[in-house]
Motif scaffolding. Structure first.
Motif, PDB file in Angstrom:
ATOM      1  N   PHE A 156       0.831  -1.213   0.000  1.00 35.36           N
ATOM      2  CA  PHE A 156       0.000   0.000   0.000  1.00 35.36           C
ATOM      3  C   PHE A 156       0.863   1.259   0.000  1.00 35.36           C
ATOM      4  O   PHE A 156       0.568   2.228  -0.700  1.00 35.36           O
ATOM      5  N   SER A 157       1.914   1.256   0.786  1.00 36.52           N
ATOM      6  CA  SER A 157       2.760   2.449   0.862  1.00 36.52           C
ATOM      7  C   SER A 157       3.476   2.697  -0.456  1.00 36.52           C
ATOM      8  O   SER A 157       3.607   3.843  -0.897  1.00 36.52           O
ATOM      9  N   LYS A 158       3.940   1.626  -1.111  1.00 37.44           N
ATOM     10  CA  LYS A 158       4.577   1.777  -2.418  1.00 37.44           C
ATOM     11  C   LYS A 158       3.578   2.276  -3.461  1.00 37.44           C
ATOM     12  O   LYS A 158       3.915   3.111  -4.313  1.00 37.44           O
ATOM     13  N   SER A 159       2.351   1.775  -3.395  1.00 32.74           N
ATOM     14  CA  SER A 159       1.313   2.198  -4.341  1.00 32.74           C
ATOM     15  C   SER A 159       1.028   3.689  -4.186  1.00 32.74           C
ATOM     16  O   SER A 159       0.960   4.437  -5.171  1.00 32.74           O
ATOM     17  N   LEU A 160       0.847   4.133  -2.936  1.00 35.23           N
ATOM     18  CA  LEU A 160       0.583   5.552  -2.687  1.00 35.23           C
ATOM     19  C   LEU A 160       1.778   6.417  -3.084  1.00 35.23           C
ATOM     20  O   LEU A 160       1.613   7.532  -3.605  1.00 35.23           O
TER      21      LEU A 160
END
Length: 471
Positions: free
Chosen positions: A418-422
């Protein structure tokens, strides 16, 4: 399965990035320029009107066929004759219901020639897509890949001749050109598929009824998706008394959204039979799901960011009558593309399972949201209001599918993913803003630089490596 997906999706994207953008920008958009936004807006409204009846034409057969044949490949010779018999009956019913609906809508008589051509276009398009689905269901993904843009290639030749050589184009000839290309495409698909299976037509009503009963849940999915994605154009033409101008403006942006959306659709064509095969063999779906999602996050984020900041440049390049309304509508629609693209991954996974009851409820709520927002926003905001309704609806549907798929398949989402996606989404938008605002270069060169830097970022963050574990 991972390697097969990677090889075919790369070829699929290359072929479609070469042919389909040329069709959308060089043919479809130029037809609108040639005939005018009102005449094209009328065609767009009629096309979307017919599309609302598409459930009758397909009745979920394509998705059911992909899901079933992927797990039972030796039964295609039994399935195909029954499907063809059912298709013929459904084609007759489709044409009848469109005619009745057009009469109830009080469409002028001069609309009916174009309406008839659109009906035939949809009939042969449905047949072509069904025939293609058999290649992927049988595991012939490379053949499906080559056929994925064949119809558009023929349309470029036929309509391109009318548009650029004979310079004799009208909205009626445009529809006729599409029909001619699709008829040839169906004939060629039949020719190649005959090497894999014997073609027969079975009108056994008992077997057709059984087929339609099994495909009905998939038909409901298709109907609900059609309603919340296609009602905007119909409502614009019906609510506003502006000679279909707002529908034409919306069509200008929606055309590019629809073209970009083909990326997600192409993913779905490969993913649905692959997911069905994995589920049938009780294998883990996490690897394929995360690989597809990572690729689409990269592609969709890049396209959405570029279209948001360069909307005016893109609209003015394509449309001679473009104004601020065109670019405002376009940027909102392309923001919704991010959610639409990711929906194809999780929607394909849920569809492959065949467990569609809660899935359909998501679409029901989506329709209510879209219809309500359109009624509220169109009278005051016109095409821009319809675009906002699409944006809200698409993000609701995507997030709901994500939650449902995670629960059904125990998808291993983690904080890192999720953090990489954001981070990717934020970085792409920040980079596009800085390039557009502060770099005094040709805007097309700026887009190329943004693309190169963005892809490099995604690669180093693991989103373009198609690794065997979640990013």
């Amino acid at each position: 399965m991972q390697k097969e997906f990677r090889n075919n999706i790369i070829l699929l994207l290359v072929i479609n990035f070469v042919i389909k953008p040329f069709y959308v920008l060089g043919i479809d958009a130029q037809v609108q320029n040639a005939v005018g936004e009102s005449e094209y807006g009328m065609y767009f409204a009629l096309f979307n009107f017919c599309f609302l009846f598409q459930i009758i034409l397909d009745f979920g057969i394509q998705n059911y066929n992909s899901q079933y044949i992927s797990s039972n490949r030796d039964e295609i010779s039994l399935m195909l004759p029954i499907v063809l018999g059912a298709k013929i009956i459904l084609i007759i019913l489709f044409a009848l219901m469109v005619s009745i609906g057009a009469l109830l809508m009080s469409y002028p008589l001069e609309y009916f020639i174009l309406l008839g051509l659109i009906v035939m276009v949809m009939v042969f398009q449905s047949l072509f897509i069904y025939l293609r689905s058999n290649f992927s269901a049988l595991g012939f993904f490379r053949m499906e890949t080559w056929f994925s843009a064949f119809d558009k290639f023929l349309m470029i030749l036929v309509i391109g001749y009318l548009l650029y050589v004979s310079k004799n184009i009208s909205i009626t000839l445009f529809a006729a050109g599409q029909l001619f290309a699709l008829v040839i495409s169906v004939i060629v698909a039949v020719f190649f598929l005959r090497k894999k299976v014997v073609f027969k037509i079975n009108f056994n009503l008992g077997k057709i009824k059984t087929l339609l009963t099994k495909s009905f849940p998939f038909a409901i999915v298709f109907l609900l998706m059609t309603l919340y994605t296609r009602m905007d154009g119909v409502m614009l033409e019906y609510i506003l008394d502006d000679n279909a101008r707002a529908a034409g403006v919306y069509a200008a942006g929606f055309r590019l959204l629809d073209a970009a959306n083909m990326i997600g659709y192409l993913f779905a064509l490969l993913l649905l039979p692959m997911f069905a095969n994995l589920i049938g063999e009780k294998k883990d779906v996490n690897t394929l799901t995360f690989s597809a999602a990572s690729l689409l996050i990269t592609i969709a984020s890049l396209i959405s960011a570029i279209c948001w900041f360069y909307s005016s440049e893109i609209m003015n390049l394509i449309y001679i009558q473009a104004d601020n309304t065109y670019s405002e509508v376009f940027r909102v629609l392309m923001l919704s593309f991010w959610a639409m693209a990711l929906s194809y991954v999780f929607g394909s996974l849920i569809t492959a399972s065949g467990k569609l009851r809660i899935f359909n409820m998501i679409f029901v709520v989506g329709i209510i949201i879209n219809w309500t927002l359109n009624l509220m926003l169109i009278p005051e905001k016109g095409a821009y209001g319809a675009a906002v309704a699409t944006l809200v609806t698409q993000f609701f549907v995507f997030l709901s599918q994500l939650i449902l798929a995670r629960k059904m398949f125990d998808l291993h989402f983690n904080f890192t993913f999720f953090s990489k996606s954001l981070t990717i989404v934020g970085t792409y938008f920040a980079l596009s803003y800085l390039m557009h605002q502060y770099l005094a270069m040709n805007w097309f060169l700026e887009i190329i630089i943004i693309t190169i830097i963005s892809l490099a970022i995604s690669f180093f963050m693991g989103f373009l490596r198609l690794s065997l574990k979640p990013a």
